[in-house]
Scaffold this active site. Sequence first.
Site, mmCIF file in Angstrom:
data_model
loop_
_atom_site.group_PDB
_atom_site.id
_atom_site.type_symbol
_atom_site.label_atom_id
_atom_site.label_comp_id
_atom_site.label_asym_id
_atom_site.label_seq_id
_atom_site.Cartn_x
_atom_site.Cartn_y
_atom_site.Cartn_z
ATOM 1 N N MET A 33 39.805 24.541 44.315
ATOM 2 C CA MET A 33 39.405 23.221 44.827
ATOM 3 C C MET A 33 38.746 22.417 43.702
ATOM 4 S SD MET A 33 38.409 23.612 48.801
ATOM 5 C CE MET A 33 36.739 24.181 48.590
ATOM 6 N N GLY A 34 38.970 22.832 42.455
ATOM 7 C CA GLY A 34 38.454 22.068 41.329
ATOM 8 C C GLY A 34 36.980 22.328 41.065
ATOM 9 N N HIS A 40 36.661 30.525 37.567
ATOM 10 C CA HIS A 40 38.049 30.042 37.555
ATOM 11 C C HIS A 40 38.691 30.326 36.192
ATOM 12 C CE1 HIS A 40 36.258 27.156 40.612
ATOM 13 N NE2 HIS A 40 37.209 27.743 41.288
ATOM 14 N N GLN A 64 39.661 22.964 55.697
ATOM 15 C CA GLN A 64 38.764 24.120 55.707
ATOM 16 C C GLN A 64 37.278 23.744 55.780
ATOM 17 O OE1 GLN A 64 40.422 25.405 51.759
ATOM 18 N NE2 GLN A 64 38.355 26.134 51.388
ATOM 19 N N GLY A 150 39.496 35.338 43.331
ATOM 20 C CA GLY A 150 38.264 36.024 42.965
ATOM 21 C C GLY A 150 37.689 36.841 44.119
ATOM 22 N N LYS A 152 34.688 37.156 44.650
ATOM 23 C CA LYS A 152 33.460 36.508 45.129
ATOM 24 C C LYS A 152 33.631 36.045 46.574
ATOM 25 C CE LYS A 152 30.780 32.699 45.274
ATOM 26 N NZ LYS A 152 31.402 31.667 45.989
ATOM 27 N N ASP A 153 34.819 35.526 46.881
ATOM 28 C CA ASP A 153 35.138 35.137 48.261
ATOM 29 C C ASP A 153 35.935 36.295 48.871
ATOM 30 O OD1 ASP A 153 34.156 32.301 48.280
ATOM 31 O OD2 ASP A 153 35.538 32.213 46.598
ATOM 32 N N VAL A 179 32.596 36.722 38.569
ATOM 33 C CA VAL A 179 31.915 36.397 37.302
ATOM 34 C C VAL A 179 30.494 35.976 37.653
ATOM 35 C CG1 VAL A 179 31.896 34.814 35.327
ATOM 36 C CG2 VAL A 179 34.061 35.755 36.164
ATOM 37 N N SER A 189 31.077 26.814 42.470
ATOM 38 C CA SER A 189 30.990 25.353 42.344
ATOM 39 C C SER A 189 29.775 24.825 43.096
ATOM 40 C CB SER A 189 32.253 24.695 42.918
ATOM 41 O OG SER A 189 33.394 25.196 42.256
#
Length: 285
Positions: A33-34, A40, A64, A150, A152-153, A179, A189
């Site tokens: 999502m930038g 990333h 979402q 990742g 992480k999610d 990371v 983010s």
Amino acid sequence: MSTLAQEAAIDGLRERLAEARAAGGAVGFVPTMGFLHAGHRSLIERARRENDVVVVSIFVNPLQFNPGEDFDSYPRDLERDLELCADADADIVFAPDRREMYPEPPAATVRLGALADVLCGASRPGHFDGVATVVAKLFSIVGECSAYLGEKDFQQLTIIGRMAADLSLPVRVVDCPTVREPDGLAVSSRNVYLSDAERGQAPVLRRALQAGAVLVQSGETSGAAVEAEMAAVIAAAPLAQLDYTAAVPASTLIAAGPLQGEVRLLAAARFGQARLIDNIGCRAG
Ligand code: PAF
């Protein structure tokens, strides 16, 4: 370094990838999502090492976000993202606008089962259906590829892996490690929302997970006891508002009796405007 191409049209991306495939190129895909960060970057770099063509998508997916969540304020900086993608040697950035992705409100969406209703899904109803819908659409646009996501999610990663398998999508989902900042905070983010004081306390999430892992490794098989231990660690940080802690089987993410085998420990807490999540794996028994 290759020259980075920017593409906003679905048909344009398909054409570019058809050319690459005709030349025998394997495609690596990094959906985002930038507001790209070191996490990333590590996904793009791995996709680069393992493929001939690397595509990064940048799209803040409205499906979402629930009403009242941070869709409007979600951080965006396309120029900076393009620089990071060029620097990490991606080939194509696919950055469609909302009209390109959803010319009309979609009538066909992905509806997930129980896996989407627990953990983050319990506090963000419908969130994972929105994630799965956009990812299914992106996978359909990109076609056969390896997709880098990742850990992480972790719930998202699990859901996307299941969706790709259940729908026989021609996509290999590749799990990539979280990371972290030097103090253990998972890069995200949303860390940009943290005040200095909140940023100082945010690594408590990781410390709570580590305390949970120590307990599991010392023989504790009660998920509830491990969850209580992690919650107690988070409660010691006054700026943290706990959402949940969980100690669950890594493969299903749904509690089922005493902990055994591969276990995932997960936690979510709000620090001011930022809702942060983190998780680690450990082994019981
Ligand atoms: O993790 C994200 O950035 C998003 O949920 C994803 C997978 C790109 C779907 O919008």
